[in-house]
Design a protein around this motif. Sequence first.
Motif, PDB file in Angstrom:
ATOM      1  N   VAL A 121      32.072  37.880  48.343  1.00 26.44           N
ATOM      2  CA  VAL A 121      31.309  38.707  49.283  1.00 26.44           C
ATOM      3  C   VAL A 121      31.765  38.440  50.711  1.00 26.44           C
ATOM      4  O   VAL A 121      31.964  39.369  51.508  1.00 26.44           O
ATOM      5  N   GLU A 122      31.952  37.163  51.039  1.00 25.59           N
ATOM      6  CA  GLU A 122      32.379  36.811  52.404  1.00 25.59           C
ATOM      7  C   GLU A 122      33.753  37.392  52.721  1.00 25.59           C
ATOM      8  O   GLU A 122      34.019  37.830  53.851  1.00 25.59           O
ATOM      9  N   GLY A 123      34.633  37.394  51.729  1.00 25.87           N
ATOM     10  CA  GLY A 123      35.988  37.906  51.955  1.00 25.87           C
ATOM     11  C   GLY A 123      36.181  39.333  51.510  1.00 25.87           C
ATOM     12  O   GLY A 123      37.319  39.803  51.431  1.00 25.87           O
ATOM     13  N   ARG A 124      35.080  40.006  51.244  1.00 24.54           N
ATOM     14  CA  ARG A 124      35.161  41.372  50.714  1.00 24.54           C
ATOM     15  C   ARG A 124      35.886  42.297  51.688  1.00 24.54           C
ATOM     16  O   ARG A 124      35.658  42.263  52.897  1.00 24.54           O
ATOM     17  N   ARG A 125      36.744  43.147  51.126  1.00 26.42           N
ATOM     18  CA  ARG A 125      37.499  44.089  51.939  1.00 26.42           C
ATOM     19  C   ARG A 125      37.072  45.509  51.616  1.00 26.42           C
ATOM     20  O   ARG A 125      36.958  45.881  50.440  1.00 26.42           O
ATOM     21  N   GLU A 126      36.808  46.289  52.647  1.00 27.09           N
ATOM     22  CA  GLU A 126      36.481  47.694  52.453  1.00 27.09           C
ATOM     23  C   GLU A 126      37.697  48.431  51.897  1.00 27.09           C
ATOM     24  O   GLU A 126      38.843  48.120  52.230  1.00 27.09           O
ATOM     25  N   HIS A 127      37.427  49.396  51.028  1.00 28.82           N
ATOM     26  CA  HIS A 127      38.469  50.230  50.441  1.00 28.82           C
ATOM     27  C   HIS A 127      39.495  49.401  49.654  1.00 28.82           C
ATOM     28  O   HIS A 127      40.676  49.773  49.570  1.00 28.82           O
ATOM     29  N   ALA A 128      39.056  48.268  49.125  1.00 32.45           N
ATOM     30  CA  ALA A 128      39.913  47.425  48.289  1.00 32.45           C
ATOM     31  C   ALA A 128      39.228  47.204  46.945  1.00 32.45           C
ATOM     32  O   ALA A 128      38.024  47.449  46.792  1.00 32.45           O
ATOM     33  N   THR A 129      39.982  46.747  45.960  1.00 34.48           N
ATOM     34  CA  THR A 129      39.432  46.393  44.657  1.00 34.48           C
ATOM     35  C   THR A 129      38.988  44.937  44.708  1.00 34.48           C
ATOM     36  O   THR A 129      39.821  44.032  44.767  1.00 34.48           O
ATOM     37  N   ASN A 130      37.682  44.709  44.730  1.00 34.67           N
ATOM     38  CA  ASN A 130      37.129  43.359  44.859  1.00 34.67           C
ATOM     39  C   ASN A 130      36.658  42.878  43.487  1.00 34.67           C
ATOM     40  O   ASN A 130      35.772  43.487  42.882  1.00 34.67           O
ATOM     41  N   ARG A 131      37.236  41.779  42.978  1.00 38.50           N
ATOM     42  CA  ARG A 131      36.903  41.270  41.655  1.00 38.50           C
ATOM     43  C   ARG A 131      36.828  39.743  41.660  1.00 38.50           C
ATOM     44  O   ARG A 131      37.503  39.075  42.453  1.00 38.50           O
ATOM     45  N   VAL A 132      36.006  39.200  40.748  1.00 45.51           N
ATOM     46  CA  VAL A 132      35.964  37.773  40.476  1.00 45.51           C
ATOM     47  C   VAL A 132      36.596  37.539  39.106  1.00 45.51           C
ATOM     48  O   VAL A 132      36.249  38.216  38.130  1.00 45.51           O
ATOM     49  N   VAL A 133      37.538  36.603  39.028  1.00 43.21           N
ATOM     50  CA  VAL A 133      38.214  36.265  37.774  1.00 43.21           C
ATOM     51  C   VAL A 133      37.867  34.814  37.437  1.00 43.21           C
ATOM     52  O   VAL A 133      38.276  33.887  38.142  1.00 43.21           O
ATOM     53  N   LEU A 134      37.090  34.628  36.379  1.00 46.42           N
ATOM     54  CA  LEU A 134      36.640  33.301  35.954  1.00 46.42           C
ATOM     55  C   LEU A 134      37.556  32.781  34.854  1.00 46.42           C
ATOM     56  O   LEU A 134      37.705  33.409  33.807  1.00 46.42           O
ATOM     57  N   VAL A 135      38.173  31.611  35.072  1.00 53.05           N
ATOM     58  CA  VAL A 135      39.050  30.977  34.085  1.00 53.05           C
ATOM     59  C   VAL A 135      38.399  29.659  33.680  1.00 53.05           C
ATOM     60  O   VAL A 135      38.288  28.737  34.481  1.00 53.05           O
ATOM     61  N   SER A 136      37.964  29.578  32.400  1.00 53.38           N
ATOM     62  CA  SER A 136      37.180  28.409  31.980  1.00 53.38           C
ATOM     63  C   SER A 136      37.151  28.292  30.464  1.00 53.38           C
ATOM     64  O   SER A 136      37.364  29.278  29.746  1.00 53.38           O
ATOM     65  N   ASP A 137      36.850  27.063  29.977  1.00 51.11           N
ATOM     66  CA  ASP A 137      36.544  26.905  28.556  1.00 51.11           C
ATOM     67  C   ASP A 137      35.058  27.132  28.292  1.00 51.11           C
ATOM     68  O   ASP A 137      34.620  27.086  27.140  1.00 51.11           O
ATOM     69  N   ALA A 138      34.291  27.376  29.352  1.00 52.63           N
ATOM     70  CA  ALA A 138      32.870  27.749  29.262  1.00 52.63           C
ATOM     71  C   ALA A 138      32.029  26.711  28.518  1.00 52.63           C
ATOM     72  O   ALA A 138      31.012  27.051  27.911  1.00 52.63           O
TER      73      ALA A 138
END
Length: 530
Positions: free
Chosen positions: A271-288
């Motif tokens: 959210v802090e680094g969110r860019r307008e008119h960009a594709t904003n995604r979170v990618v979680l890499v984990s064994d959970a």
Amino acid sequence: MERYRTPRPGTPHRRTGHRTRRLRGALLALTAASGLLLTACSASESSGSKASDGSHRTGFPAPAPQNSAAAGEQQDGQDDQGDTSRDFAPSPDYLSTFALDVDTASYGYARRTLAAGQRPDPSTIRPEEFVNSFRQDYERPDGNGFTVTVDGARTDEKNWSLVRVGLATRPTDRTGERPPAALTFVIDISGSMSEPGRLDLAQKSLDTMTDRLRDDDSVALVTFSDKAETVLPMTRLGSHRGEIHDAIDSLEPTFSTNLGAGVETGYATAVEGRREHATNRVVLVSDALANDGDTDPDSILDRISSARREYGITLFGVGVGSDYGDALMERLADKGDGHTVYVSEADDARKVFCTQLPQNIDLTARDAKAQVAFDPETVAEFRLVGYDDRQVADDDFRNDHVDGGEVGPGHTVTALYAVRTKPGADGHLATATVRWLDPNTRDPHEKSGALETGALDDSLWEASPRFQVTAVAAYFADALRQGDERWATLPGDPGLGRLEDRAGQLAKKTEDKDVRQLAEAIDQAHRDLG
């Protein structure tokens, strides 16, 4: 649990453990139903399907909402005359409704478990994720939205057929312009990630990803163990690739797994680094394998709900490790408007970050749902294979406040049904309708396809190769979850021995590496499990 649904007017069908269905007391009026991150690594295959998308004047489309014309909803595929020749719709007992799902983690984790000489826990087997792990032969749309393919074949069991509902989006335009991407990678560096094939594989994948991104793309890096830390704020690649590689290479496993803190910090960073008119995604890499802090997926998602809803930042989960928290990751992705995949080796990682990640980052459709209406004149009973956690109340098909699935460019989504037709049945069998929202305007759209009994192939094993692959994947999943008494065996089950032979033949015919791996997994299961 009731395993098969018998179309019988006025008889409610109970789905234990799923959302409560709200049955309609009266029959409804009927109307005809109607960018990008990475270079895609494969083109779509030509279609060998029988059914096409578009309008159909026979059969039962999904029931139309009241005052739909006043609501101004676009019904793609409606004929010019607006066919209303039928003045009734089927009882809700003839309907099957579910949110679209393109996850594949269950199949990947099952392969990994079998390779280690162990039997997968039946609770981790989700047949739709087996089926959706393979390429399909569906036609693709010329523009945005979906094509709908409905085909089927008769099994060896009398009056039983497998019916395939296939949905496809247009592949990525390799030469087209796309908006910049702003990706926040949330990396698990807990002690369990020290096992080979976990953090090391994630680092190699992220390095590959960084080299493939464009100069105007941005990356942020968040790590978590017992606590979460933003290692790299949102940074445009440009001349900073070396800095990003250094941050990735510096990651080392430490303590316990506070996945909740990682997800919360990751979304805050996004959210802090969110860019307008960009594709904003979170990618979680984990064994959970969460063992610290908040481990309840609903609670975790509640804490990031504003980021998901207000900013539309969705979650892409990448699972790793021989011990893997499948249930937690799957729940986070399903309720976080995202998707999950599982990687166990370098080839898997390349596939995920070269092919699947582009499809899962950009969006073609939001809140996509499918509804299949079976004709009571020809169908005695039916069962949807899988999608147990994705079923939607039939009345909520056109309720756009009810979550569906998010689908990206180049995706195919397959749903397989076991269908028992009435003896001597001839005519319309089913109509499938997909409904989705435009990701930018939120306008609703629909597309339909239908199947007649006469279009069923006479034998499953003489159907198109891709249809047979779908069936083999479904039968394999069914065999692996037979330890769970809630599930009934699919009709025409050939057994693991014959299934292994079928998969081997299909691997030669299709020359598809993924089908070869399927044959090897079935062989492993047959040798170890009998």
